[in-house]
Design a protein around this motif. Structure first.
Motif, mmCIF file in Angstrom:
data_model
loop_
_atom_site.group_PDB
_atom_site.id
_atom_site.type_symbol
_atom_site.label_atom_id
_atom_site.label_comp_id
_atom_site.label_asym_id
_atom_site.label_seq_id
_atom_site.Cartn_x
_atom_site.Cartn_y
_atom_site.Cartn_z
ATOM 1 N N GLU A 28 1.153 -33.731 19.018
ATOM 2 C CA GLU A 28 0.273 -34.892 19.079
ATOM 3 C C GLU A 28 0.716 -36.019 18.150
ATOM 4 N N LYS A 29 1.572 -35.701 17.176
ATOM 5 C CA LYS A 29 2.116 -36.726 16.281
ATOM 6 C C LYS A 29 3.417 -37.317 16.817
ATOM 7 N N ASP A 30 3.787 -36.947 18.042
ATOM 8 C CA ASP A 30 5.016 -37.399 18.684
ATOM 9 C C ASP A 30 6.247 -36.817 18.004
ATOM 10 N N GLU A 31 6.081 -35.702 17.314
ATOM 11 C CA GLU A 31 7.200 -35.042 16.651
ATOM 12 C C GLU A 31 7.630 -33.801 17.428
ATOM 13 N N ILE A 32 8.926 -33.535 17.429
ATOM 14 C CA ILE A 32 9.467 -32.371 18.127
ATOM 15 C C ILE A 32 9.360 -31.155 17.213
ATOM 16 N N ARG A 33 8.610 -30.160 17.652
ATOM 17 C CA ARG A 33 8.377 -28.959 16.849
ATOM 18 C C ARG A 33 8.740 -27.699 17.637
ATOM 19 N N SER A 34 8.901 -26.608 16.916
ATOM 20 C CA SER A 34 9.215 -25.317 17.529
ATOM 21 C C SER A 34 7.981 -24.741 18.207
ATOM 22 N N LEU A 127 14.060 -38.902 14.756
ATOM 23 C CA LEU A 127 13.600 -38.552 16.099
ATOM 24 C C LEU A 127 13.274 -37.064 16.211
ATOM 25 N N GLY A 128 14.126 -36.211 15.640
ATOM 26 C CA GLY A 128 13.909 -34.772 15.717
ATOM 27 C C GLY A 128 13.251 -34.190 14.493
ATOM 28 N N GLY A 129 12.791 -35.056 13.581
ATOM 29 C CA GLY A 129 12.154 -34.580 12.366
ATOM 30 C C GLY A 129 10.881 -35.345 12.084
ATOM 31 N N SER A 130 10.643 -35.580 10.801
ATOM 32 C CA SER A 130 9.440 -36.310 10.406
ATOM 33 C C SER A 130 9.555 -37.767 10.841
ATOM 34 N N GLY A 131 8.661 -38.208 11.682
ATOM 35 C CA GLY A 131 8.704 -39.566 12.211
ATOM 36 C C GLY A 131 8.419 -39.584 13.690
ATOM 37 N N GLY A 132 9.166 -38.777 14.449
ATOM 38 C CA GLY A 132 8.872 -38.647 15.865
ATOM 39 C C GLY A 132 9.804 -39.394 16.782
ATOM 40 N N VAL A 133 9.574 -39.225 18.084
ATOM 41 C CA VAL A 133 10.461 -39.739 19.122
ATOM 42 C C VAL A 133 10.447 -41.260 19.159
ATOM 43 N N ASP A 134 9.280 -41.865 19.223
ATOM 44 C CA ASP A 134 9.198 -43.330 19.281
ATOM 45 C C ASP A 134 9.821 -43.979 18.059
ATOM 46 N N ARG A 135 9.518 -43.442 16.903
ATOM 47 C CA ARG A 135 9.980 -44.038 15.651
ATOM 48 C C ARG A 135 11.489 -43.879 15.464
ATOM 49 N N SER A 140 10.148 -47.855 19.748
ATOM 50 C CA SER A 140 9.231 -48.623 18.904
ATOM 51 C C SER A 140 9.616 -50.095 18.872
ATOM 52 N N ILE A 141 10.913 -50.389 18.923
ATOM 53 C CA ILE A 141 11.369 -51.781 18.931
ATOM 54 C C ILE A 141 11.022 -52.447 20.259
ATOM 55 N N VAL A 142 11.251 -51.740 21.364
ATOM 56 C CA VAL A 142 10.938 -52.286 22.683
ATOM 57 C C VAL A 142 9.443 -52.551 22.805
ATOM 58 N N ARG A 143 8.620 -51.609 22.353
ATOM 59 C CA ARG A 143 7.166 -51.813 22.415
ATOM 60 C C ARG A 143 6.761 -53.049 21.609
ATOM 61 N N GLY A 144 7.355 -53.214 20.423
ATOM 62 C CA GLY A 144 7.023 -54.368 19.597
ATOM 63 C C GLY A 144 7.439 -55.680 20.240
ATOM 64 N N LEU A 145 8.635 -55.707 20.843
ATOM 65 C CA LEU A 145 9.103 -56.926 21.497
ATOM 66 C C LEU A 145 8.255 -57.276 22.712
ATOM 67 N N GLN A 146 7.796 -56.262 23.435
ATOM 68 C CA GLN A 146 6.990 -56.526 24.627
ATOM 69 C C GLN A 146 5.603 -57.064 24.300
ATOM 70 N N GLN A 147 5.228 -57.023 23.035
ATOM 71 C CA GLN A 147 3.952 -57.596 22.616
ATOM 72 C C GLN A 147 4.106 -59.023 22.082
ATOM 73 N N GLN A 148 5.331 -59.537 22.087
ATOM 74 C CA GLN A 148 5.590 -60.875 21.559
ATOM 75 C C GLN A 148 5.575 -61.928 22.668
ATOM 76 N N LYS A 149 5.645 -63.189 22.224
ATOM 77 C CA LYS A 149 5.738 -64.318 23.140
ATOM 78 C C LYS A 149 7.166 -64.843 23.149
ATOM 79 N N SER A 150 7.528 -65.497 24.237
ATOM 80 C CA SER A 150 8.885 -66.028 24.350
ATOM 81 C C SER A 150 9.018 -67.432 23.770
ATOM 82 N N GLY A 151 7.918 -68.097 23.512
ATOM 83 C CA GLY A 151 7.987 -69.452 22.968
ATOM 84 C C GLY A 151 6.607 -70.021 22.747
ATOM 85 N N PRO A 152 6.530 -71.209 22.144
ATOM 86 C CA PRO A 152 5.220 -71.830 21.895
ATOM 87 C C PRO A 152 4.415 -72.057 23.168
#
Length: 431
Positions: A28-34, A127-135, A140-152
């Motif tokens: 649930e934390k987006d981390e890969i576990r055994s 990705l495979g440890g503390s932090g998770g797949v998105d991080r 995480s970068i793509v998600r952040g960019l998709q929330q931005q605007k292209s100009g004024p």
């Protein structure tokens, strides 16, 4: 006389490229576990056999890559095969990711990662440890960019192109491109084979044989074919990926063609020395419209240097642009993970500047120190301290290095310094 046949060699170990079959899941934390022990992350040292461990890591990396790629596609990115025009996945190709509606975008962000990381991956340690797949990936970068605007006046999200500087070795047997690390751990005829023999004729992709060729192909073929002619370009470069991009842009002809389109350049963990650059207009661009984030123990965003460098720090600062702490003290691959918010905020500020690249300018910054001129009492040349006025000389305390100082005369006995036995020894013969 004995002769060993090829059939007698030990078989190369096989592991499935699937998280569940490898014994792992995403919690649930987006981390890969055994699956067997959810408190544990990936276990590389599965056996004492190095080849088994390498083959398991190869399968794990492939499984992580599948997870990241499926999420990128869910975010609206498409895999594009290079060179452009490939009709069959059995032909040699290098994959990249690009926004599906790239032609409609007025702002396009180009991401050039390190030449050691698979497509879309930032750091497997995250990705495979503390932090998770998105991080630990570019998700995480793509998600952040998709929330931005292209100009004024343009509320649409920017387009994205994710280059692939690592997976440039084509494997005809696997029908896929591999990085150098993956090629060494890829399936072999036996467990004792020395590795893949890479040849230009068999294992290289046309026009993308090296990382430099790939960067050139992105700018000269992908950008013209997949983006609008008036779309502004913003560049994110990581590690040696940033250095390779700077090498490409530092040419009079190249920069003369692109300088009207490139709006800004975010350099993360690069080591390109500005004094070695030849193109004066590109160096002026770096000073005015580029920023660097570097490995440093200082908090994220701390100013380390201005465009002219900082001789008072051991951190590399000769980038030719303002330099800030990336908030990461050790690993280049983790800088974008730690500095994600700072980089995305800066890119958005550039994009929202009226008329974009024509009017955006880096603020004038200068890194100064309160103790640039040390007083005589702190002069590092201690041989001259006695020449300073008495009130400025460092205090001197006299003492003794004798460890027996303070011991009374009746204790001044050599036996006191001998090793004292824990208890009286008994005569061994009486035992």
């Amino acid at each position: 006389m004995f002769r060993r046949l090829w059939s007698g060699l030990p078989k190369d170990p096989e592991y499935p490229s699937d998280l569940k079959e490898l014994g792992y899941f995403v919690n649930e934390k987006d981390e890969i576990r055994s699956i067997e022990n959810p408190d544990n992350y990936f276990n590389f040292f599965l056996t004492k056999n190095a080849r088994h461990n390498e083959r398991q890591r190869y399968a794990m990396n492939a499984a992580c890559e599948k997870e990241v790629h499926s999420r990128l596609k869910a975010l609206g990115l498409e895999m594009v095969l290079l060179p452009l025009g490939i009709t069959s996945s059995s032909e040699p190709y290098v994959p990249i990711f690009a926004s599906a509606d790239l032609k409609a975008k007025s702002r396009v962000v180009l991401i050039f990662g390190e030449s050691s990381q698979d497509l879309g991956i930032l750091a497997h340690r995250v990705l495979g440890g503390s932090g998770g797949v998105d991080r630990g990936s570019l998700l995480s970068i793509v998600r952040g960019l998709q929330q931005q605007k292209s100009g004024p006046e343009d509320d649409s999200a920017p387009g994205i192109i994710i280059a692939n500087l690592a997976q440039l070795i084509w494997s005809p047997e696997l029908e896929r491109a591999l990085s150098q690390v993956a090629a060494e751990a890829a399936p072999m005829p036996s467990a004792v084979h020395g590795g893949m023999l890479v040849t230009d004729e068999k294992n290289r992709v046309a026009e993308n044989r090296t990382a430099k060729d790939h960067v050139r192909y992105i700018f000269e073929k992908v950008v013209p074919a997949c983006t609008r002619a008036d779309a502004a370009l913003e560049i994110i470069g990581l590690g040696d990926g940033a250095d390779i991009v700077e090498d490409y842009l530092d040419r009079g002809v190249t920069w003369g063609r692109l300088q009207g389109r490139v709006r800004c350049f975010a350099i993360l963990g690069g080591f390109k020395y500005v004094d070695e650059m030849q193109c004066d207009s590109f160096k002026a661009f770096l000073r005015e419209k580029a920023c660097a984030w570097v490995i440093a123990s200082d908090p994220l965003g701390t100013l380390i240097s201005g465009p002219d460098g900082n001789p008072h720090t051991t951190t590399f600062t000769r980038h030719g642009c303002p330099v800030y702490s990336g908030g990461e003290p050790c690993y280049v691959e983790c800088i974008l993970i730690k500095a994600r918010s700072a980089v995305l905020d800066w890119l958005q500020a550039v994009a929202l500047t009226p008329k974009g690249s024509a009017h955006y300018m880096n603020p004038v910054v200068e890194c100064t120190y309160a103790d640039e001129k040390l007083p005589a009492s702190l002069d590092p040349d201690w041989s001259k301290w006695q020449d300073a006025p008495l009130d400025q000389q460092p205090p001197v305390e006299f003492g003794t290095a004798d460890p027996r100082a303070g011991i009374s005369d009746d204790e001044e006995d050599g036996d006191k310094w001998a090793a004292k036995p824990e208890e009286d020894e008994e005569d061994e013969e009486d035992v």
